[in-house]
Design an enzyme around this catalytic site. Structure first.
Site, mmCIF file in Angstrom:
data_model
loop_
_atom_site.group_PDB
_atom_site.id
_atom_site.type_symbol
_atom_site.label_atom_id
_atom_site.label_comp_id
_atom_site.label_asym_id
_atom_site.label_seq_id
_atom_site.Cartn_x
_atom_site.Cartn_y
_atom_site.Cartn_z
ATOM 1 N N HIS A 37 3.089 10.875 1.139
ATOM 2 C CA HIS A 37 2.050 11.699 1.788
ATOM 3 C C HIS A 37 1.877 13.027 1.059
ATOM 4 O O HIS A 37 0.758 13.488 0.857
ATOM 5 C CB HIS A 37 2.428 12.003 3.239
ATOM 6 C CG HIS A 37 2.571 10.805 4.132
ATOM 7 N ND1 HIS A 37 3.788 10.398 4.634
ATOM 8 C CD2 HIS A 37 1.661 9.935 4.617
ATOM 9 C CE1 HIS A 37 3.611 9.341 5.404
ATOM 10 N NE2 HIS A 37 2.333 9.028 5.411
ATOM 11 N N GLN A 153 -6.270 -1.434 2.588
ATOM 12 C CA GLN A 153 -6.850 -0.358 3.413
ATOM 13 C C GLN A 153 -7.768 0.534 2.577
ATOM 14 O O GLN A 153 -8.875 0.890 2.994
ATOM 15 C CB GLN A 153 -5.711 0.459 4.029
ATOM 16 C CG GLN A 153 -6.129 1.766 4.658
ATOM 17 C CD GLN A 153 -4.965 2.450 5.347
ATOM 18 O OE1 GLN A 153 -4.579 2.033 6.431
ATOM 19 N NE2 GLN A 153 -4.378 3.463 4.731
ATOM 20 N N MET A 184 7.647 4.435 -1.214
ATOM 21 C CA MET A 184 8.011 5.274 -0.068
ATOM 22 C C MET A 184 7.168 4.862 1.129
ATOM 23 O O MET A 184 5.975 4.591 0.987
ATOM 24 C CB MET A 184 7.778 6.733 -0.387
ATOM 25 C CG MET A 184 8.777 7.220 -1.387
ATOM 26 S SD MET A 184 8.518 8.940 -1.771
ATOM 27 C CE MET A 184 9.935 9.189 -2.825
HETATM 28 P P1 AMP Z 1 0.308 6.419 6.887
HETATM 29 O O1 AMP Z 1 0.869 7.672 7.445
HETATM 30 O O2 AMP Z 1 1.311 5.347 6.630
HETATM 31 O O3 AMP Z 1 -0.907 5.927 7.654
HETATM 32 O O4 AMP Z 1 -0.248 6.797 5.438
HETATM 33 C C1 AMP Z 1 -1.167 7.831 5.260
HETATM 34 C C2 AMP Z 1 -1.653 7.795 3.836
HETATM 35 O O5 AMP Z 1 -0.550 7.976 2.952
HETATM 36 C C3 AMP Z 1 -2.324 6.456 3.450
HETATM 37 O O6 AMP Z 1 -3.462 6.718 2.630
HETATM 38 C C4 AMP Z 1 -1.234 5.768 2.679
HETATM 39 O O7 AMP Z 1 -1.708 4.831 1.733
HETATM 40 C C5 AMP Z 1 -0.572 6.953 1.978
HETATM 41 N N1 AMP Z 1 0.786 6.611 1.560
HETATM 42 C C6 AMP Z 1 1.782 6.102 2.323
HETATM 43 N N2 AMP Z 1 2.875 5.863 1.558
HETATM 44 C C7 AMP Z 1 2.547 6.226 0.283
HETATM 45 C C8 AMP Z 1 3.239 6.209 -0.960
HETATM 46 N N3 AMP Z 1 4.494 5.779 -1.077
HETATM 47 N N4 AMP Z 1 2.589 6.668 -2.061
HETATM 48 C C9 AMP Z 1 1.308 7.108 -1.981
HETATM 49 N N5 AMP Z 1 0.602 7.144 -0.822
HETATM 50 C C10 AMP Z 1 1.209 6.715 0.287
#
Ligand code: AMP
Length: 286
Positions: A37, A153, A184
């Protein structure tokens, strides 16, 4: 940094920036923020004048029996990390603020959500699109930052924004990984030490497949078979899917002839992890 739980306050807070012609960057999240994030947030900070981060665990995108009730919450640490990184506004509404008493509208992107995670997570992407559409309407960002980690997504949200002329540029950001290669994820917290170590086999298997592609193995079924074998022999309890899909249509390809994504979802205990890598057919020798 301002934090707000209400749509009205958020809109008011952004009005001066909008009036002054400042660019607004937006990072939607479900909280429990980690370096994945932060990489999106830092990118938004570098690219945009005003940065908005939302933290909202969206019930619409969780199916029955999924982890909505145990989804990790680290709100205080999330706020302080956002403050340290120069975020302007954190929006962390509750469910009532987001959906009111009787929401009837769903946003559905046809086809792209049918395969991969959509096969076993029915309704998941309608939930994602509905919340992201709402957040885009509320924040009205110029650019929104999404991780390639959730590749399906990303493609779906980008299509939704284009189809509905939302005027938002959806920016893809690379997957941040642990030292052992694991992507991550907030869900990594559910893993035991043993499972966490074993989960590194997901990315190892994708890398192995990408190397096979680079050395000329272009048949999807052979690549998929090798990934299955690797992952099941290195501690995954169950594989949900391994698929090789076209980068834009997300349709399965039987042979890699242009850019494609190898995508996987696998279970370690009750925890479902996803990952993906980009592959390209090697250039024909001249
Ligand atoms: P989430 O909180 O899981 O809904 O993720 C919020 C955003 O963070 C989404 O756009 C995810 O794709 C991105 N995200 C989650 N994990 C990672 C990661 N390891 N590397 C890059 N972006 C991430």
């Amino acid at each position: 940094m301002m934090t707000t739980q209400t749509i009205r306050e958020l809109r008011e807070a952004l009005r001066p920036a909008r009036r002054a012609g400042q660019s607004i960057g937006f990072v939607p999240t479900m909280g429990a923020l980690h370096d994945g994030h932060w990489s999106l947030i830092e990118r938004a900070r570098a690219d945009c004048d005003t940065v908005v981060v939302s933290i909202f665990v969206n019930p619409l995108q969780f199916g029955a029996g999924e982890d909505l009730d145990r989804y990790p919450n680290t709100l205080e640490a999330d706020h302080s990390g956002c403050r340290q990184r120069g975020v302007d506004v954190v929006f962390d509404p509750d469910v009532g603020e987001m959906y009111g008493a009787y929401p009837l509208t769903r946003v559905h992107v046809a086809k792209l959500g049918d395969g991969l995670c959509g096969t076993t997570r029915g309704g998941h992407f309608d939930g994602v699109c509905t919340v992201v559409a709402k957040l885009f309407n509320i924040v009205q960002p110029d650019r929104a930052f999404f991780g390639e980690k959730d590749y399906q997504q990303l493609v779906i949200v980008r299509k939704m924004a284009a189809d509905l002329s939302m005027g938002v540029e959806v920016v893809a950001c690379p997957t941040r990984r642990e030292a052992d290669g694991s992507a991550m994820s907030s869900r990594n917290q559910y893993l035991s030490e043993r499972q966490r170590k074993a989960a590194a086999c997901i990315y190892a298997s994708l890398q192995m497949a990408a190397e096979s592609v680079a050395s000329g193995e272009l048949e999807s079924k052979n690549l998929i078979r090798a990934i299955h074998t690797h992952v099941t022999s290195h501690g995954a309890d169950r594989i949900d899917y391994v698929e090789i899909v076209d980068t834009e249509s997300l349709e399965s390809v039987s042979r890699i002839e242009k850019s494609a994504r190898i995508c996987i979802a696998a279970y370690f205990g009750d925890t479902r992890l996803i990952d993906n890598v980009a592959v390209d057919a090697p250039l024909a020798p001249r």
